[in-house]
Design a protein around this motif. Structure first.
Motif, PDB file in Angstrom:
ATOM      1  N   GLU A  86       0.818  -1.216   0.000  1.00  0.00           N
ATOM      2  CA  GLU A  86       0.000   0.000   0.000  1.00  0.00           C
ATOM      3  C   GLU A  86       0.851   1.265   0.000  1.00  0.00           C
ATOM      4  N   LYS A  87       1.950   1.265   0.736  1.00  0.00           N
ATOM      5  CA  LYS A  87       2.831   2.444   0.746  1.00  0.00           C
ATOM      6  C   LYS A  87       3.470   2.651  -0.612  1.00  0.00           C
ATOM      7  N   SER A  88       3.855   1.557  -1.263  1.00  0.00           N
ATOM      8  CA  SER A  88       4.493   1.663  -2.578  1.00  0.00           C
ATOM      9  C   SER A  88       3.506   2.121  -3.648  1.00  0.00           C
ATOM     10  N   VAL A  89       2.314   1.542  -3.646  1.00  0.00           N
ATOM     11  CA  VAL A  89       1.335   1.889  -4.685  1.00  0.00           C
ATOM     12  C   VAL A  89       0.852   3.332  -4.520  1.00  0.00           C
ATOM     13  N   ALA A  90       0.846   3.842  -3.318  1.00  0.00           N
ATOM     14  CA  ALA A  90       0.415   5.223  -3.066  1.00  0.00           C
ATOM     15  C   ALA A  90       1.366   6.242  -3.701  1.00  0.00           C
ATOM     16  N   ARG A  91       2.578   5.810  -4.028  1.00  0.00           N
ATOM     17  CA  ARG A  91       3.568   6.718  -4.626  1.00  0.00           C
ATOM     18  C   ARG A  91       3.548   6.706  -6.155  1.00  0.00           C
ATOM     19  N   ILE A  92       2.672   5.915  -6.759  1.00  0.00           N
ATOM     20  CA  ILE A  92       2.628   5.829  -8.216  1.00  0.00           C
ATOM     21  C   ILE A  92       1.644   6.887  -8.726  1.00  0.00           C
ATOM     22  N   ASP A  94       0.322   7.519 -11.558  1.00  0.00           N
ATOM     23  CA  ASP A  94      -0.670   7.105 -12.557  1.00  0.00           C
ATOM     24  C   ASP A  94      -1.793   6.251 -11.974  1.00  0.00           C
ATOM     25  N   VAL A  95      -1.682   5.860 -10.710  1.00  0.00           N
ATOM     26  CA  VAL A  95      -2.727   5.068 -10.056  1.00  0.00           C
ATOM     27  C   VAL A  95      -3.727   6.028  -9.427  1.00  0.00           C
ATOM     28  N   LEU A  96      -4.957   6.027  -9.960  1.00  0.00           N
ATOM     29  CA  LEU A  96      -5.993   6.910  -9.430  1.00  0.00           C
ATOM     30  C   LEU A  96      -6.688   6.301  -8.226  1.00  0.00           C
ATOM     31  N   GLU A  97      -6.836   4.984  -8.231  1.00  0.00           N
ATOM     32  CA  GLU A  97      -7.533   4.294  -7.147  1.00  0.00           C
ATOM     33  C   GLU A  97      -6.835   2.973  -6.854  1.00  0.00           C
ATOM     34  N   CYS A  98      -6.872   2.586  -5.593  1.00  0.00           N
ATOM     35  CA  CYS A  98      -6.368   1.277  -5.162  1.00  0.00           C
ATOM     36  C   CYS A  98      -7.320   0.772  -4.089  1.00  0.00           C
ATOM     37  N   HIS A  99      -7.891  -0.408  -4.338  1.00  0.00           N
ATOM     38  CA  HIS A  99      -8.879  -0.971  -3.423  1.00  0.00           C
ATOM     39  C   HIS A  99      -8.425  -2.342  -2.932  1.00  0.00           C
ATOM     40  N   LEU A 100      -8.456  -2.559  -1.625  1.00  0.00           N
ATOM     41  CA  LEU A 100      -8.270  -3.891  -1.058  1.00  0.00           C
ATOM     42  C   LEU A 100      -9.562  -4.648  -1.311  1.00  0.00           C
ATOM     43  N   MET A 101      -9.449  -5.838  -1.887  1.00  0.00           N
ATOM     44  CA  MET A 101     -10.623  -6.555  -2.363  1.00  0.00           C
ATOM     45  C   MET A 101     -10.878  -7.842  -1.582  1.00  0.00           C
ATOM     46  N   LEU A 127       4.680  -0.933 -11.546  1.00  0.00           N
ATOM     47  CA  LEU A 127       3.870  -2.075 -11.134  1.00  0.00           C
ATOM     48  C   LEU A 127       4.685  -3.352 -10.960  1.00  0.00           C
ATOM     49  N   ALA A 128       5.623  -3.600 -11.861  1.00  0.00           N
ATOM     50  CA  ALA A 128       6.422  -4.829 -11.803  1.00  0.00           C
ATOM     51  C   ALA A 128       7.307  -4.894 -10.565  1.00  0.00           C
ATOM     52  N   SER A 129       7.573  -3.750  -9.954  1.00  0.00           N
ATOM     53  CA  SER A 129       8.449  -3.750  -8.777  1.00  0.00           C
ATOM     54  C   SER A 129       7.699  -3.566  -7.460  1.00  0.00           C
ATOM     55  N   LEU A 130       6.376  -3.641  -7.480  1.00  0.00           N
ATOM     56  CA  LEU A 130       5.617  -3.537  -6.230  1.00  0.00           C
ATOM     57  C   LEU A 130       5.945  -4.714  -5.322  1.00  0.00           C
ATOM     58  N   PRO A 131       6.125  -4.471  -4.031  1.00  0.00           N
ATOM     59  CA  PRO A 131       6.518  -5.553  -3.128  1.00  0.00           C
ATOM     60  C   PRO A 131       5.387  -6.552  -2.876  1.00  0.00           C
TER      61      PRO A 131
END
Length: 153
Positions: A86-92, A94-101, A127-131
């Motif tokens: 979540e911390k990594s994706v928040a820094r991208i 081009d990502v407008l939304e991120c949802h835990l599903m 995206l390829a380097s997200l942990p």
């Protein structure tokens, strides 16, 4: 929703449609005096019903014509894995939304890009380097049929 009366709902609906209304115009639309309208809007802001005001930018005008939904499955569900992702994706940017599903994928991302080639860049660079990622499935939106930011109140 029990804290909202019908006038509050009218205010919220009007502001969701047209957030730049002056207080005088808003008070006319909802049949309130300007001072009562101002007090109610301030209360709705203070109580968190209104969390902010934004300008909605047309993605086509800023070369973000392509929307991609990316389903991500993680290797593990441990808190440290989820937090790192979540911390990594928040820094991208081009990502407008991120949802835990719940379901097959752990996360669903809404990504905007200029085109398929630009998405490939975003994929390689970010995206390829997200942990913690085990798998990724991308789906390109062909056309937006309905899009709104207005919540039913």
């Amino acid at each position: 929703m029990s804290e909202l009366d019908e006038t509050d709902r009218r205010l919220l609906n009007a502001l969701q449609r047209e957030g730049r209304l002056s207080n005088a115009d808003l008070s006319d639309k909802v049949n309130l005096s300007p001072s009562a309208c101002h007090r109610r809007v301030q209360r709705l802001e203070k109580d968190g019903f209104i969390s902010g005001y934004v300008a909605l930018v047309n993605p086509r005008k800023v070369d973000r014509k392509t929307t991609v939904f990316v389903e991500i499955t993680l290797r593990a569900q441990a808190d440290d894995v989820l937090d790192a992702f979540e911390k990594s994706v928040a820094r991208i940017p081009d990502v407008l939304e991120c949802h835990l599903m719940a379901g097959q994928a752990d996360y669903l991302l809404k990504v905007v890009a200029e085109d398929a080639e630009d998405f490939a860049r975003i994929h390689r660079r970010y995206l390829a380097s997200l942990p913690g990622v085990q798998g990724m499935q991308s789906s390109f939106a062909l056309r937006t049929v309905r899009q709104t930011t207005a919540l039913p109140v």
